[in-house]
Motif scaffolding. Structure first.
Motif, PDB file in Angstrom:
ATOM      1  N   CYS A 155       0.885  -0.652  -0.007  1.00  0.00           N
ATOM      2  CA  CYS A 155      -0.113  -0.040   0.350  1.00  0.00           C
ATOM      3  C   CYS A 155       1.096   1.618  -0.542  1.00  0.00           C
ATOM      4  CB  CYS A 155      -0.902  -0.135   1.889  1.00  0.00           C
ATOM      5  SG  CYS A 155      -2.359  -0.849   0.850  1.00  0.00           S
ATOM      6  N   ASN A 207       1.454   2.000  -3.622  1.00  0.00           N
ATOM      7  CA  ASN A 207       1.433   2.218  -4.365  1.00  0.00           C
ATOM      8  C   ASN A 207       1.041   3.331  -3.947  1.00  0.00           C
ATOM      9  OD1 ASN A 207       0.944   0.504  -6.386  1.00  0.00           O
ATOM     10  ND2 ASN A 207       1.802  -1.555  -4.656  1.00  0.00           N
ATOM     11  N   ASP A 215      -0.489   4.161  -1.290  1.00  0.00           N
ATOM     12  CA  ASP A 215      -2.432   3.819  -0.682  1.00  0.00           C
ATOM     13  C   ASP A 215      -2.572   3.900   1.059  1.00  0.00           C
ATOM     14  OD1 ASP A 215      -5.296   3.505  -0.321  1.00  0.00           O
ATOM     15  OD2 ASP A 215      -5.601   2.842  -1.979  1.00  0.00           O
ATOM     16  N   LYS A 254      -5.334   2.279   3.333  1.00  0.00           N
ATOM     17  CA  LYS A 254      -5.601   1.590   2.653  1.00  0.00           C
ATOM     18  C   LYS A 254      -4.216   0.578   3.926  1.00  0.00           C
ATOM     19  CE  LYS A 254      -8.140  -2.544   0.010  1.00  0.00           C
ATOM     20  NZ  LYS A 254      -9.100  -1.850   1.487  1.00  0.00           N
TER      21      LYS A 254
END
Length: 123
Positions: free
Chosen positions: A106, A109, A111, A114
């Protein structure tokens, strides 16, 4: 596979299974899945996973951890998350390695939301 020569390891695997009719177990598949993933051969790792299932062998958390790790390393976050869902559908319990690998994926990326969600789910 430990010497990072995945091609040779796969050649040996196919020689072992086809020419000598030796039946691989889940440890054999987990080792090859992990080696393929670490070598950046995610498609081959999933091919080995599917062959494992076709042979009637059941994946375990180690299997999923290897696939999640490989997916995360190759920036395929959606694949990593889908694998976590599949692990749960099979009534397997994610371990700390599973969560740490997902959190790392996560973060790679971008994120963070998340990542925090998985952090909060950790036992």
């Amino acid at each position: 596979a430990r010497v990072k020569n995945v091609t040779k390891a796969l050649e040996f695997f196919y020689l072992m299974t086809e020419a000598h009719d030796i039946k691989p177990d889940d440890l054999t598949f987990n080792t090859l899945i992990d080696a393929c993933g670490k070598a950046g051969k995610l498609d081959k790792a999933f091919e080995m996973y599917n062959e494992m299932l076709e042979r009637g062998l059941q994946p375990c958390p180690v299997t999923f951890n290897a696939l999640i790790d490989a997916s995360g390393r190759l920036n395929r976050l959606s694949s990593a998350i889908e694998l976590m869902e599949e692990l749960r559908r099979r009534n397997l319990k994610p371990d700390n390695y599973t969560y740490n690998t997902l959190i790392s994926a996560c973060c790679r990326n971008d994120d963070i939301g998340k990542a925090v969600q998985f952090l909060e789910e950790m036992p």
